[in-house]
Design an enzyme around this catalytic site. Structure first.
Site, PDB file in Angstrom:
ATOM      1  N   CYS A  38      -5.170   5.384  -1.976  1.00 12.67           N
ATOM      2  CA  CYS A  38      -5.473   4.837  -0.490  1.00 12.67           C
ATOM      3  C   CYS A  38      -4.261   5.611   0.244  1.00 12.67           C
ATOM      4  CB  CYS A  38      -4.365   3.269  -0.474  1.00 12.67           C
ATOM      5  SG  CYS A  38      -4.115   2.535   1.047  1.00 12.67           S
ATOM      6  N   THR A  40      -1.777   4.793   1.675  1.00 13.95           N
ATOM      7  CA  THR A  40      -0.599   4.319   1.378  1.00 13.95           C
ATOM      8  C   THR A  40      -0.112   5.336   0.221  1.00 13.95           C
ATOM      9  OG1 THR A  40      -0.881   2.128   1.928  1.00 13.95           O
ATOM     10  CG2 THR A  40       0.921   2.492   0.567  1.00 13.95           C
ATOM     11  N   HIS A  43       1.204   8.376   1.626  1.00 18.01           N
ATOM     12  CA  HIS A  43       2.377   8.427   2.175  1.00 18.01           C
ATOM     13  C   HIS A  43       3.598   8.543   1.172  1.00 18.01           C
ATOM     14  CE1 HIS A  43       1.328   7.361   6.292  1.00 18.01           C
ATOM     15  NE2 HIS A  43       0.580   6.471   6.119  1.00 18.01           N
ATOM     16  N   HIS A  63      -2.401   0.534  -6.059  1.00 17.12           N
ATOM     17  CA  HIS A  63      -2.647  -0.726  -5.799  1.00 17.12           C
ATOM     18  C   HIS A  63      -4.036  -1.287  -5.867  1.00 17.12           C
ATOM     19  CE1 HIS A  63      -2.261   1.052  -1.934  1.00 17.12           C
ATOM     20  NE2 HIS A  63      -3.124   0.216  -1.302  1.00 17.12           N
ATOM     21  N   CYS A  96       5.003 -15.475  -2.971  1.00 18.52           N
ATOM     22  CA  CYS A  96       6.159 -16.282  -3.777  1.00 18.52           C
ATOM     23  C   CYS A  96       5.402 -17.590  -3.722  1.00 18.52           C
ATOM     24  CB  CYS A  96       7.301 -16.585  -2.822  1.00 18.52           C
ATOM     25  SG  CYS A  96       7.239 -17.450  -1.500  1.00 18.52           S
ATOM     26  N   CYS A 102       3.144 -19.303   2.854  1.00 20.80           N
ATOM     27  CA  CYS A 102       2.384 -19.256   1.638  1.00 20.80           C
ATOM     28  C   CYS A 102       1.916 -20.749   1.536  1.00 20.80           C
ATOM     29  CB  CYS A 102       3.203 -19.232   0.423  1.00 20.80           C
ATOM     30  SG  CYS A 102       3.345 -17.513  -0.019  1.00 20.80           S
ATOM     31  N   ASP A 198     -15.290   8.044  15.907  1.00 19.89           N
ATOM     32  CA  ASP A 198     -14.343   8.883  15.121  1.00 19.89           C
ATOM     33  C   ASP A 198     -14.293  10.348  15.664  1.00 19.89           C
ATOM     34  OD1 ASP A 198     -12.399   8.307  12.112  1.00 19.89           O
ATOM     35  OD2 ASP A 198     -12.699  10.266  13.081  1.00 19.89           O
TER      36      ASP A 198
END
Lengths: 347, 347, 347, 347
Positions: A38, A40, A43, A63, A96, A102, A198
């Protein structure tokens, strides 16, 4: 087991040997077959300001993944939630369950979210331990597709939020992997006109393969004028803002029809000047910020769209590498020649 | 001009010569090209209890049509709403615009609705005068398809109400023309599983042509059990109830998933025994009664679905007759061998 | 500890001594201060067909309660979810979290729901063990009010589902405790006209105390005609059907405006004949079956309505008894002289 | 008749004698009793850039009013839509009814909107001609209140859009007349916490009179920190942005809870820098731009809230002047000492 680990602050990741993670009573242990790389992860590789401020090395990265259940926690076995051998993927946001978001249907906005591969060990490894409540059976979807249900889910969330896609007109700004997925999801969900934009010709070509009726190059096309032409002067019902760029925002505001909607996923690295009077108030627009995937409505929609063959993300997967070639994977993402890049971990 | 008129109480209609209707300032005169024959027209032909209680002969029959604009009222010309030569269809419910439903987005439930071909002169004629506000440009849809946008719009309203069709599971009970249209609309709108059910093999074959993944015969198939098999025991997200029969209602309640939705269009001729505790309350179901078409959201969605080619109703059109063969048109509807029947009026 | 237990099949309950329940890592132990007696408890006392088919004695009865946290499971302590001394109430539906309804925002329709006081030990006792995820802090609401947040939540769910109460017109059919709560919730939520109906004069008086603008006696008032008078002939926007009786259903259908909504909570013991054509389809109505409380949106709305003083349920609480006088509590419910009945367990 | 007319470009308005307007068949003539002076009228008085770019003098000014029907067009009389003597107000946006927004429930976003007192003659006059479809019976609301249903409707639209006010937490940024109305509407609609903020102490005092639980002065109070204190650190469910100022926008983003909503009505005169990543995307916010009033859902909600006494706007009306004292009316608006200012035209 093997794992790609950010072992210390700085650029890069290392393929090292680490123990197979232990599981708790409500967890399952998953043998990773495929994992997605990804932006991420780029990064994190680059160790930019965001990454260095958030990660606490050593952390196993990754992930997006799918694989096979190989061990069950006591509670999971007792409740029959999964069986050894099940092919699964998982939501990487561990939430959580107790905060107000949540408890009111907004788990994707949990105030205590922990992300695998960022805040705790992730999926670029032979095995990963996951809470069973985060795990989704693949229902016949193969693991290389399962490995990208996280970003595909971002696209599903972005396209379907607002609920009026069938027969609508959609503009996708930015044709990175999630933008390309959004094109395919919009087509699968019954949009009558899907336009994508794009600067990158490789990405425009992918958007066409995913079903875009028209693709534009903002360098040479007047995107807003073209949208007006295609919509009888009205503008589109829905803009999926995937570029994260102020110029994209400006196009989004101008291209949306009065009373239309802009769902924003592309994460800007800087601020945008907004003329709220002209662009939001007098147009009666709705803007919505997309974080992750609705847990788990988005996943169930996505699994059905994938399993039925309505939405086929395969054209977007342009590169596949083994775990040890992570540097090459990062490279093709960085140089803009890739769509989605997959790590083949096992199988 | 020629017109099919219920000239007096009793069975049948007569093809007679009547004056071309005059138009007011906000009306347009339309040369009818094609008209659709509806179950309602059968009731009127047969002069059943409903028809004899509602119609005041003489009335020109017919409410589904498309054609060409040939004359404009003053207001219409001044505002440039339509031009002579435009190909158009029209919503047949003439509404007041002043009652609370009209003023709150529920014009289809106007308390003073007048229906063309029922309460005022209709479309089985060479010409019809219509308020411009009811008229829709065809936008490239041909007039034989335009002539069935009224019943296709019933299907669009039934399928899309509730807003969560993409990636969902849909059961269509009853495969008359509107049920078959609903199958096609559900597919076009991104449903992942579309199942249809009817006793009539001709209609089941049409449902398959329209894209049903499975069709069942309630005479020999346990529809509810089959639905459970196909949905992992859960039931479907949406039931489109087109049968109007208590047995269909029972299947609808049993086949809907907990928290699911039943959109009902099929008009029953008698009451149904409902176990609200078991079938609605404990299942957390939503039921919605479908009247007509949302004005004009449904029409705009439908025009786009038709013009883009996503929804192609042509397989359902099984018969075409000239105006003078109305008796044959009524006949094939009555004997169950027809899908949708069209009158070719001009052109 | 003391507990009211259905020790064996048959009428009644026994106050017996049982061990304080043990708690797991994700549970809390609660000292019960107040508990509410529900119509369900009457069915259990009477050991009717439903009760004898569902309960497996011995079971501690009672599902409405509030009290004080006295012990924390390991996970609860570690996460800081609750502290000893917290005043709390709890949702009595223990859900799986893994089925499709649970994973798509419909936990109240969980296919594996277990209800305390029915399927597992309940709250008519000195202590109860509850999963922390079911427990809600009272946020300043006293425990005698907290003890009735389960039925008050039924009312909140019934009134607010559909989302357009402010400035609307509401009819509440049936003024048992939940109907009376619904009157108060509708007023608190900004309904402009709230009308209630019941045969029982005690209940009508309670409905007035809760803020009903008008109350009708179906024995002597033509409820539908009165509603028409009060709404300019249109009918009400929302009917809360709390009677569970076919006569109530008939009034609901007739009193709802075109395009209106009927939210049904009252559980009928038999079937109702429904004219779907006249009453649902041609009126464009929406029906919704109310099960329990949305988890936990309903609870959070309710806590705010109670804590702010907007909604004050106290007039409905007509009787309070100690645990050992359960027979008296059941008696006043049975003879129709009670609103809501509370057991004072501790404090 | 008398009329306040912008006779020529430049500052001010003139009270002049003009003919009573003629009416068409679908119009009514209304004797104006009261009219409201709006910030827009101040712009017109001052002849700022917006006003000089839009108005074509001579134009009768004024768009907020109520009065008595004194003459009916033919169509209006025939249909019995209104009667001479009816007390009425009117929506000042004259819409086409034919564009896509008009035909899909977004008439307030009509692409051909004409505003009375801006694009055509308005209401600061003894008489005004209005299309009957824009006219609303007052239903018992007096004409001085009826005269401010336009801005009160802005507040109703702003507060109720999104549909979850009962039991919610609301922040109103900016306590001009519409902000103060929003406070009252939020209370009437069942918000559990209503907080308002303004620099001007007169306006803060009015907000308290309208029911704000707390008012803050952004000059001395840390509004965002106070909101966090009042909401357990979470933020509010709904922000009504009435300030139209970048500082207000910043507070709105910071004060909204994750998954919350900002409805924006205050019209900024310049752009705002927005950090979409932090403030919209990662928070999962929804933004909505409020134009006018939903036609006519907002009006019907508003009439009920006013007629039932739930929402009483009278504290906001601080000044009343006869038509000839328009300069004084403009003066008190300009110097910030006024809430809502009303012109007493007749009666």
């Amino acid at each position: 087991m093997r794992a790609l680990v950010k072992t210390a602050p700085g650029i890069g990741m290392e393929l090292v040997d680490v123990p197979i993670p232990a599981i708790g009573g409500r967890d399952v242990l998953i043998r990773v077959h495929h994992a997605g790389v990804c932006g991420t992860d780029l990064h994190i590789w680059e160790w930019d300001a965001w990454a260095s401020g958030r990660l606490k090395p050593p952390v196993v990265i990754g992930h997006e993944f799918a694989g096979e259940v190989v061990e069950l926690g006591d509670h999971v076995r007792r409740e029959g939630l999964f069986a050894v051998g099940d092919l699964v993927t998982a939501e990487g946001h561990i939430i959580c369950g107790d905060c107000v978001p949540c408890r009111t249907g907004n788990g994707h906005l949990c105030v205590r979210t922990q992300i695998i591969g960022v805040d705790r060990d992730g999926a670029f490894a032979d095995y990963i331990a996951m809470p069973a409540s985060n795990v989704m059976s693949l229902g016949g979807v193969p693991t290389d597709i399962g490995a990208i249900m996280d970003p595909a889910g971002n696209a599903v969330h972005t396209v379907l939020e607002g609920g009026e896609v069938p027969g609508s007109t959609v503009l996708v700004l930015g044709c990175g992997p999630i933008g390309c997925f959004a094109v395919g999801v919009a087509r699968a969900a019954g949009a009558s006109l899907v336009v994508a934009s794009d600067f990158n010709p490789v990405r425009r070509a992918l958007a066409i393969q995913m079903g875009a009726h028209h693709v534009f190059d903002p360098a040479t096309d007047d995107v807003v004028a073209r949208i007006r032409d295609l919509t009888g002067g009205l503008g589109v019902d829905l803009v999926c803002e995937m570029s994260g760029h102020p110029a994209g925002h400006a196009q989004a505001f101008a291209a949306a029809r009065p009373g239309g909607r802009i769902n924003m996923l592309g994460t800007p690295s800087r601020t945008t000047e907004v003329d709220f009077a002209r662009d939001v108030i007098f147009k009666g627009l709705t803007l919505y910020g997309v974080t992750g995937r609705r847990m788990y409505t988005t996943w169930i929609q996505m699994r059905r769209l994938l399993a039925s063959g309505q939405f086929d993300p395969r054209p977007v997967i342009t590169h596949r590498f083994p775990l040890e070639r992570i540097a090459d994977a990062i490279g093709v993402i960085k140089d803009g020649t890739a769509g989605k890049v997959i790590l083949e971990v096992a199988g």
